[in-house]
Scaffold this motif. Sequence first.
Motif, PDB file in Angstrom:
ATOM      1  N   GLU A   3      -9.320  -3.908  -5.332  1.00 43.16           N
ATOM      2  CA  GLU A   3      -8.014  -4.432  -4.915  1.00 43.16           C
ATOM      3  C   GLU A   3      -8.015  -5.956  -4.736  1.00 43.16           C
ATOM      4  O   GLU A   3      -7.524  -6.489  -3.742  1.00 43.16           O
ATOM      5  CB  GLU A   3      -7.562  -3.774  -3.604  1.00 43.16           C
ATOM      6  CG  GLU A   3      -7.220  -2.303  -3.721  1.00 43.16           C
ATOM      7  CD  GLU A   3      -5.854  -2.051  -4.354  1.00 43.16           C
ATOM      8  OE1 GLU A   3      -5.184  -3.030  -4.710  1.00 43.16           O
ATOM      9  OE2 GLU A   3      -5.489  -0.875  -4.476  1.00 43.16           O
ATOM     10  N   ASP A  31       0.819  -1.212   0.000  1.00 42.26           N
ATOM     11  CA  ASP A  31       0.000   0.000   0.000  1.00 42.26           C
ATOM     12  C   ASP A  31       0.855   1.266   0.000  1.00 42.26           C
ATOM     13  O   ASP A  31       0.320   2.379   0.016  1.00 42.26           O
ATOM     14  CB  ASP A  31      -0.967   0.022   1.189  1.00 42.26           C
ATOM     15  CG  ASP A  31      -0.259  -0.052   2.542  1.00 42.26           C
ATOM     16  OD1 ASP A  31       0.991  -0.149   2.569  1.00 42.26           O
ATOM     17  OD2 ASP A  31      -0.955  -0.008   3.572  1.00 42.26           O
ATOM     18  N   ARG A  32       2.202   1.093  -0.061  1.00 39.86           N
ATOM     19  CA  ARG A  32       3.102   2.247  -0.128  1.00 39.86           C
ATOM     20  C   ARG A  32       4.152   2.065  -1.227  1.00 39.86           C
ATOM     21  O   ARG A  32       5.270   2.534  -1.112  1.00 39.86           O
ATOM     22  CB  ARG A  32       3.766   2.479   1.235  1.00 39.86           C
ATOM     23  CG  ARG A  32       2.790   2.853   2.347  1.00 39.86           C
ATOM     24  CD  ARG A  32       3.509   3.130   3.648  1.00 39.86           C
ATOM     25  NE  ARG A  32       4.349   4.308   3.570  1.00 39.86           N
ATOM     26  CZ  ARG A  32       5.138   4.727   4.555  1.00 39.86           C
ATOM     27  NH1 ARG A  32       5.206   4.022   5.688  1.00 39.86           N
ATOM     28  NH2 ARG A  32       5.881   5.807   4.422  1.00 39.86           N
TER      29      ARG A  32
END
Length: 509
Positions: free
Chosen positions: A375, A310-311
Amino acid sequence: MPLITRIINTYFAKRLREIDRFRRHPAEVQEEQLRYLLRQGSPTEFGRKMRLADIRSAEAFRSRIPVTDYEGIRPYIDRTRRGEANLLWPEPTRWFAKSSGTTDARSKFIPITATCLNRSHMRGPKDIMALYCHRYPDTKVVCGKMLTLGGSKKIEREGDRMLSGDLSAILIENTPAIAHMLRVPDKQTALLPDFDEKVHRIAMQAMRQDVRSFTGVPSWNLVMLNRILEYTGKDNILEIWPHMELFVHGGMNFQPYEAQYRRIIPSPDMRYMETYNASEGFFAIAEEPGRSDMLLMLDYGTYYEFQPTDRLGDPDAVVPLEGVRTGVQYAMIITSTNGLWRYLIGDTVEFVSTDPYTIRITGRTKLYINAFGEEVVIGNADAAIQAACEVTGAQIAEYTAAPVYMEGRRKGAHEWIVEFRRRPSDMAAFCRTLDDTLRAVNSDYDAKRFKDTTLSAPRITEVPAGTFEGWLRSKGKLGGQNKVPRLNNDRTYVDELIRFAAQAPQSQS
């Protein structure tokens, strides 16, 4: 304990102590790997440019060297393939693994140095045997032959000295002669480029051997074993090889295929051992057969880093091994003896344990469906397919899924292209269970499905038997490490498959 197993355990005793050391001192061993890599890489063109000789800590390494992917490092690889030396790694590079992680027309060429072969790719199979024989001291798996279904790509010459091919073909080409005596088929058959001819010859050779184990990608090995049953007219594999004991597998999730393997190998003593061996290196081995969590091998000349999915794109989010947490989805970054420096390999993993460090492969950074903010990753998809099969008695040969885009007032959806080996008893129940499982394991998908807010129910499009195999054959990507992309964020593959299935009698004949 059989005498040969006792000899093997004695031979591997020192190696087992080394494995135990990196279990107990993972950070220390990883620091040793990084120092070695920096020392070796310093005199290369890349090393001089990045001043690797000046780096004294992992923190300095992270701040000095940017994370890259294949396109970022491709100029160096292209020059190496043209014959230039000392660019990414100091020793001459002769081999390049032609990566076929997807069915994209453009292939990646991953350098395979002699050091990488010896410290990673060749050490992995030895450690599998060391760990397995240690865990099962009464095993007789080493008393027979191992059946190997290698890649279907031929070795291709590039210029005067360079060679490329499927990773499994490269490993077979570089396997010591004594090892070839312990497995089938012969080297010439193993390297055949034609998948159908290879399977036929393997069947003819292997039926006369005492095969006790086999290795490779689950989907292609299942094709091979079913054809062997057809050739022999037998009902199950134990009628051909009564001492079959072990399948060492990797390359894709085994769960969708497990029930089919247990049906054709009906032995309570049959064991299934997962490994993680990619073109970029050999990374992990399941110590306990039947489990998907694998011990991360920390002394193979690879330095690991991890970035939360998620980063992605945030360099400050990257952590070394000692910074990971269980239950977090990470993209794996490697620095290794094949000259890949802080290379984003493209796989995503989750740590099951940090003492010792064990991982589970969860998917790919670029294989997902996120057309509507849902997702969905491969782990979600495999869990949903498995649940649907269990409820309806279905068996899956292959599947892939992609979005159905919104049009006018029509909501979006996911279309699943499925080739069944055994059709579900109730197709509506199959679709409903798949949908319910996705909602249970993925809160983003559940939110989009709530009252059909954004996504309507998934659509199942069944295709005839042989569709996926024929489609891969038409693209020249049949067999070996070639895999059907499970998830796609666009409809390129799905639409191709639908068109191919419509022409099935002509295309698959």
